[in-house]
Write a protein that holds these residues in place. Structure first.
Motif, mmCIF file in Angstrom:
data_model
loop_
_atom_site.group_PDB
_atom_site.id
_atom_site.type_symbol
_atom_site.label_atom_id
_atom_site.label_comp_id
_atom_site.label_asym_id
_atom_site.label_seq_id
_atom_site.Cartn_x
_atom_site.Cartn_y
_atom_site.Cartn_z
ATOM 1 N N CYS A 178 39.860 38.126 34.949
ATOM 2 C CA CYS A 178 38.214 38.235 34.510
ATOM 3 C C CYS A 178 38.043 39.287 33.354
ATOM 4 O O CYS A 178 37.079 39.625 32.665
ATOM 5 C CB CYS A 178 37.739 38.898 35.763
ATOM 6 N N GLU A 201 36.711 37.283 30.776
ATOM 7 C CA GLU A 201 35.297 36.867 30.777
ATOM 8 C C GLU A 201 34.366 38.126 30.624
ATOM 9 O O GLU A 201 33.860 38.407 29.705
ATOM 10 C CB GLU A 201 35.152 36.047 32.110
ATOM 11 N N GLY A 245 38.945 32.917 32.258
ATOM 12 C CA GLY A 245 39.236 33.587 33.551
ATOM 13 C C GLY A 245 40.572 32.609 34.071
ATOM 14 O O GLY A 245 41.613 33.820 34.558
ATOM 15 N N CYS A 287 31.839 37.821 41.220
ATOM 16 C CA CYS A 287 31.331 37.774 39.878
ATOM 17 C C CYS A 287 30.207 38.343 39.658
ATOM 18 O O CYS A 287 29.854 38.750 38.386
ATOM 19 C CB CYS A 287 31.320 36.161 39.380
ATOM 20 N N THR A 312 41.473 40.716 37.602
ATOM 21 C CA THR A 312 41.763 39.489 37.699
ATOM 22 C C THR A 312 40.412 38.470 38.013
ATOM 23 O O THR A 312 39.508 38.953 38.461
ATOM 24 C CB THR A 312 42.593 39.440 38.948
ATOM 25 N N CYS A 313 40.774 37.369 37.881
ATOM 26 C CA CYS A 313 39.914 36.476 38.299
ATOM 27 C C CYS A 313 40.139 36.083 40.092
ATOM 28 O O CYS A 313 41.267 35.555 40.451
ATOM 29 C CB CYS A 313 40.384 35.087 37.587
ATOM 30 N N ASP A 314 39.239 36.394 40.733
ATOM 31 C CA ASP A 314 39.521 36.332 42.209
ATOM 32 C C ASP A 314 38.326 36.132 43.062
ATOM 33 O O ASP A 314 38.028 36.671 43.846
ATOM 34 C CB ASP A 314 40.027 37.802 42.705
ATOM 35 N N PRO A 315 37.444 34.860 42.416
ATOM 36 C CA PRO A 315 36.263 34.591 43.164
ATOM 37 C C PRO A 315 36.631 33.915 44.617
ATOM 38 O O PRO A 315 37.420 33.290 44.984
ATOM 39 C CB PRO A 315 35.788 33.413 42.224
ATOM 40 N N GLY A 364 30.665 32.651 33.817
ATOM 41 C CA GLY A 364 30.861 33.609 34.881
ATOM 42 C C GLY A 364 30.857 35.145 34.362
ATOM 43 O O GLY A 364 30.190 35.807 35.144
ATOM 44 N N ARG A 386 30.073 41.820 39.474
ATOM 45 C CA ARG A 386 30.831 42.403 38.380
ATOM 46 C C ARG A 386 30.051 42.293 36.992
ATOM 47 O O ARG A 386 29.980 43.351 36.152
ATOM 48 C CB ARG A 386 32.088 41.544 38.256
HETATM 49 S S1 SF4 Z 1 36.218 36.620 38.975
HETATM 50 FE FE1 SF4 Z 1 34.442 35.177 38.486
HETATM 51 S S2 SF4 Z 1 33.430 36.063 36.647
HETATM 52 FE FE2 SF4 Z 1 35.496 36.774 36.577
HETATM 53 S S3 SF4 Z 1 36.758 35.302 35.745
HETATM 54 FE FE3 SF4 Z 1 36.838 34.708 37.841
HETATM 55 S S4 SF4 Z 1 35.336 33.271 38.033
HETATM 56 FE FE4 SF4 Z 1 34.945 34.337 36.052
#
Ligand code: SF4
Length: 436
Positions: A341, A344, A336, A394, A382-385, A290, A397
């Protein structure tokens, strides 16, 4: 656990280190254990269950496909990314799977269960594999956890597929920033030299250098492919790939005097890598998929936009970044799913900042400051895909984090006598620059 720079930078497949690379490794490990113990010929059926974050967002991350390829014996490092999709389609349409590439068994969609609301106790990314013989008796059952960055650990598996933490002794052991700085002070070595000395526990100097340069080659190939590939990313969001268009625009632009020009290119490099990752291409996990675009983008910046670019500098950059990444892996997390995030993109941003600082003349203390400042500005991320796809937010970012770690051309570091962007909070204007 002892961590090598090659644990943090590994050649893999997109779109996710924890949801694609890890499940492929776990599935391959499971069938490898069957093979090593002589149980493979007895197996007539395999079932896999994915739990927690893997079950909830695994479809968007290609976890299901990764498991099938791993059961067929493929590894993230070597699987042919150009045929992976068609192979998975072939398994599904034929209902046949070749375990470890050797034993063909029946495969049904019901043999892979994605539990959307059930988690295993140890980590959000849990997987259980079971192999059965003809009467339906269980031949083997194992549970694995994908803990970020492609790392896989087992619960308490015994036997030849056991994943044993590496405890190789190293010359300058460290798990905290304070210990790392203490070694640099005691020995007079740079951060990268301390890391290089530790790497000698596994490899010769030549192997370390060759290995890191081949990581760099894969990063460059990834940027090149990303800059040349248009179209739309896979998944339901229909996100257009932008790197190819931006690449053409930057080539055509007549803006040689624009001090922000380098930043546009840094953005491009990161977009190119993360679009490749999102489309299931070959990337370097750095330290996750990511966040795979940040370190290649800053490395491209180093090589193409500063007077410091050389193979030696690339090697030192990756070693320094590895030393910093090791601290996050040891003391926090690069997953993540586990810490958001910040684990990551934050870790990658911090690794890139510290590494760029060292190769542009920073002291170990300045390296530590640069790494710390970079992480500071990612804390809480945060992880918010969207839709569970490693696309929005992502990709952007990565571009933003990479840009923030690359000083615009024309900025000269007044803290270290003419070198570039050796950021330190104790001197101006570096601190302000690092925070913008
Ligand atoms: S938002 Fe995307 S890059 Fe960030 S931790 Fe979540 S999946 Fe990974």
């Amino acid at each position: 656990m002892t961590i090598s720079v090659f644990d943090l930078f590994s050649i893999g497949i997109g779109p996710s280190s924890s949801h694609t690379v890890g499940p492929m490794r776990a599935a391959r490990t499971f069938v490898g254990g069957l093979l090593a113990d002589g149980d493979l010929p007895r197996v007539t059926r395999i079932k896999a269950e994915l739990f927690g974050s893997l079950g909830a967002t695994g479809l968007g991350h290609g976890s299901d496909k990764a498991v099938l390829l791993g059961l067929e014996g493929e590894s993230p490092e070597e699987v042919d990314t150009s045929t992976a999709e068609s192979r998975v389609a072939g398994i599904r349409s034929s209902g046949r799977l070749r375990l470890a590439g050797l034993r063909e068994v029946a495969w049904d969609a019901d043999d892979l269960v994605m539990h959307r609301r059930t988690s295993l106790p140890y980590h959000p990314n849990g997987m259980t594999f079971r192999a059965y013989d003809d009467p339906g008796e269980t031949v083997r059952e194992r549970t694995y956890y994908s803990v970020g960055g492609g790392f896989v650990v087992d619960e308490d598996a015994a036997g030849k597929d056991r994943i044993v933490p590496d405890t190789t002794p190293v010359r300058y052991p460290f798990t905290t920033g304070a210990q790392l700085l203490a070694w640099t002070q005691e020995t007079g070595l740079s951060v990268s030299a301390v890391m290089a000395a530790n790497e000698q526990s596994w490899r010769t100097d030549e192997q370390i250098r060759d290995g890191l340069l081949s990581i760099w080659r894969v990063m460059q190939e990834c940027v090149t492919r990303g800059c040349a590939t248009g179209g739309t990313l896979p998944g339901g969001l229909k996100v257009p790939r932008r790197a190819a268009g931006l690449h053409a625009q930057l080539h055509a632009a007549d803006d040689k005097d624009d001090p922000m020009r380098g930043i546009d290119w840094v953005n491009l490099y990161a977009l190119a890598v993360n679009e490749e990752n999102a489309s299931g291409g070959r990337v370097v996990t750095a330290p996750t998929n990511g966040a795979a675009g940040i370190i290649p983008a800053v490395l491209h910046y180093l090589v193409r936009w500063t007077p410091h670019g050389s193979d030696d500098a690339v090697v030192r950059f990756l070693l320094t970044a590895g030393a910093i990444g090791l601290l996050y892996k040891e003391n926090a997390s690069i997953s993540g799913a586990e810490v958001g995030c910040q684990g990551e993109v934050g870790s990658a941003c911090s690794m890139a900042a510290g590494a760029l600082c060292e190769v542009t003349g920073g002291t170990p203390e300045q390296v530590e400051n640069a790494a710390e400042i970079a992480m500071e500005h990612n804390l809480g991320l945060t992880c918010d895909p969207v839709g569970g796809l490693v696309q929005i937010p992502c990709i952007e970012r990565n571009a933003i984090a990479a840009s923030r770690r690359s000083s615009p051309p024309g900025w000269r570091c007044t803290a270290t006598a003419g070198t570039w962007s050796a950021w330190t909070r104790s001197s101006r204007p570096c601190a302000r620059r690092a925070r913008t």
